[in-house]
Design a protein around this motif. Sequence first.
Motif, PDB file in Angstrom:
ATOM      1  N   THR A   1      -5.334  -0.377  -7.537  1.00  0.00           N
ATOM      2  CA  THR A   1      -6.420  -0.057  -6.601  1.00  0.00           C
ATOM      3  C   THR A   1      -7.783  -0.329  -7.227  1.00  0.00           C
ATOM      4  O   THR A   1      -8.640  -1.025  -6.647  1.00  0.00           O
TER       5      THR A   1
ATOM      6  N   THR B   1       0.841  -1.188   0.000  1.00  0.00           N
ATOM      7  CA  THR B   1       0.000   0.000   0.000  1.00  0.00           C
ATOM      8  C   THR B   1       0.878   1.241   0.000  1.00  0.00           C
ATOM      9  O   THR B   1       1.785   1.370   0.842  1.00  0.00           O
TER      10      THR B   1
ATOM     11  N   ASP C   1      -0.397   0.551 -10.282  1.00  0.00           N
ATOM     12  CA  ASP C   1      -1.502   0.934  -9.401  1.00  0.00           C
ATOM     13  C   ASP C   1      -2.681   0.003  -9.699  1.00  0.00           C
ATOM     14  O   ASP C   1      -3.314   0.086 -10.758  1.00  0.00           O
TER      15      ASP C   1
ATOM     16  N   ARG D   1      -3.106   3.947  -1.895  1.00  0.00           N
ATOM     17  CA  ARG D   1      -3.260   3.285  -3.182  1.00  0.00           C
ATOM     18  C   ARG D   1      -2.629   1.899  -3.096  1.00  0.00           C
ATOM     19  O   ARG D   1      -1.548   1.732  -2.517  1.00  0.00           O
TER      20      ARG D   1
ATOM     21  N   GLU E   1      -3.925   9.830   0.975  1.00  0.00           N
ATOM     22  CA  GLU E   1      -4.646   8.820   0.199  1.00  0.00           C
ATOM     23  C   GLU E   1      -3.820   7.541   0.125  1.00  0.00           C
ATOM     24  O   GLU E   1      -2.596   7.574  -0.006  1.00  0.00           O
TER      25      GLU E   1
END
Length: 892
Positions: A503, A469, A501, A478, A476
């Motif tokens: 997410t 992470t 990424d 991601r 924030e």
Amino acid sequence: MDVADANEPVRTAGSGGSLPRCQPSSRLSASLPGVLGGLTAFGLLFALTATGQAGLPAAGALAAAGGLSLWGARRAASTAAATAATAAAALARSDAALRQARDELALMRARARDFTAASPGWFWETGPDHRYLYLSDRLTAMLGCDPRAVFGWSLFDLGTLVDDAATWAEYRADIEAGRPFQELEVSFEGVDGRDLVLRLSAVPVHGADGRFRGYRGCGVDATAETLALVEARFMQAVVHDAIDSVSEGFVLFSADGRLLICNEQYRRAYPTIADMLTPGRNFSEILRAAAERGGFEGEGDIGAWVEQRLTRHLQHSAPVDGRLSDGRWYRISEHATGTGGVVKILMDITELKTREEELAGQTARLKQTVTALQESELRYRQLVELAPYGIVIWDRAAIRFANGAAAAILGIAADALEGLPLAGFLEEGGTLEATLAAGMERAGMEGADFDDRLADGAAADGGRRLECTALRPSGERRRLEVGATPALYRGEPAVLLVLNDITDRRRVEGELQRAQKMEAVGRMAGGIAHEFNNMLTAIGGFARLAERNPADPVRVLTCVQEIAKASERAAALTGQLLDFSHRRVADERELVAVAPLVRDLRVFLKPLLSAGIDVAIVAGDETAHALVNPVTLSQALLNLALNGRDAMPDGGTLTIALTVERPDAAFFARHRDLKPGRYVAIRVSDQGGGVPAAIRDRIWEPFFTTKEPGKGTGLGLWMVYGTAQQAGGAVELEGEEGRGATFAVYLPAADPPAAPAASPGPDLLQVAEGEGAAILLVDDEESVRRYLRLALEEAGCTVTEAADGLEALERYDGAGGLFDAVVSDVSMPRMNGPELARALEGRNPLLPILFLTGYASKETAAGLTAQAGRQIVMKPVAPERLLQALRDLLAV
């Protein structure tokens, strides 16, 4: 000096009494004939001396002088007799001649002594029988001993001192024939241990009558010369061997141009004239032969070419490179020696020339590649900068490079990333950095040969992927997928990180998984309903059969037993489902007699199979025992039987066979985690169409089924597989497609148990003699509570009931805590079992508590039994299991 008689011993100086010394004659003054005789003897001795020395007066001069003297004396005597008048004059002349002869004789003796003293050798004389008559004193001094101890008594004794028998044979022939001989070499060990080498030469001596009178000769010490010659020959051999051992060609010419030394490497370089490269050949002769055999190319006079090469040979110019007649390239060097000769050396440079040509080609190709590399670098730089993935170079200390995508993922400008630690952008960054560093070390990043491994691509195998992470400065989070690969940064090991990424992808995957889970739950619900309907059919059917004829106790007992078995199988199915969801502790295994369990399947299967299917059970081996959960094993065999039934819609025979066997090596090769030994094999065979080869590897997967929707869950074979694995065994599919299917369940065989001892008496649960245990029973299900109360009261217990935890506390306090144990359900309204246990712990920490539950994870079970005096039993629980658990608690 008198010459010794041939029969007398050899006269030598310094030989003691055994060798009498030669004495000069005293009769010379008595008469003229004696004087003349002495002169003659001295002349002979002087002649002997002169034969061994160059430059001495000839022996003929001495003999002529002696003859003249004799002739003058005789003539004077005859004249005196004839003429008295001239006697006085003649006598005077004779005296004068005698004085002159004496002076000349003294001079000759002095000269002979001087020549003998100056000579490096010695002199000797033999008689006609070749025995030594004279050996000079110098030989005795040289040997340090009596010469006879070495030379013997005769010339023939020298044969033992000559090394070569053939050589001695030639010399012996000359001696026997009375011929002169030269340089007879003898060798022996001296008294001081040194090896001596002597050379003897001699001329024969003949009398006036021409008869052989013996030899007169001399000898010299040749030891130093011989050793020097041997050393020179050795050094010559060493030099030749060394020259032949070098890798370069070597040749040596003398000052007059003749070849002295040539090694094999040089001859191999000139195969066309190798036969000419021998010692003694002239260089011009060798050059002409080379020209005639193809060395001269082009037009013109061969002689001019030879002269040109000869001039270059003598000028000793700088080394030149050329390809010789053997086809290889050589660097040819010529050097003058100190004596005016020439040394020529050939160094093989073929490989160097080849590398030079390759390097020239590579250089040309490199020039062509430079432009392509520059273009490629620009292209790859654009690809890196425009890539949708984050690309980071991390040297395990800080970020050294990051592209725009990496900066966007981490939420910071690209130029601001360089020099910052990687851990600051990742959740649990320190742990992730350690993980990445350890992975790269295992991949081979450490060590001097990392560059080679990286170039070969070997280090790339050590790349690893992980998820983590990322924490943006804005707060924030991601989710990232990180790929790590060994790389180089400024010549030092580094790590190339590719950041993706994921997410949004993980969110979509989670939604998909939840959808798939709901679909699986729906399919599982249908399967559970199907399986439970089968069991409820058996339970309801046997219950109705018992109701029809309640007066028949045997029939009623049989039906009740089958109902109990069906309920156990239902409990096993529930337990397997809980195992599948990881919500309960797996049931313990026990030693099971497999033959009775298999035979009991006949009664249970009969109402479940269609009329066209026959059941054949072969289970005669009563010794077959296995450590297994009997309920799950029965359920597994039931699943296999039902699959066999479905595979024979038109009817057939379903066979269940039990054997105890030792599988072959191929079986254990397929199941490497199993130990060789005896196994209980249960085979369920049908006469259906068999399993297609295309799906044989998938039939064990959960939810995989070949049945129509609504007719199968795909959990049956998966449960069979799990049962075998739990028991430490395996399950296999046997048979071929089109010839039915046979499923074989292999369980490790166990030894049968010992015969049980006789029952000691009633099965009562007592805390003291004649006193039953006081039990506080807590369960929110009234039917379960009623069953447990009856089981406990049959064992002689006093039971107090409660519907939940709060009511149990009221009952406990109302009875003053006079309970021996608590039996409580885990999941209850208002206050559950664990909460009740914590409340009771404050009142009585030593109170035993038995928990009952239909499901519990391993973590929950471990928490409930962590404290002493706590146990957990899975529902449904048989009366025997309930009472045994209470006995174990109360016995502590």
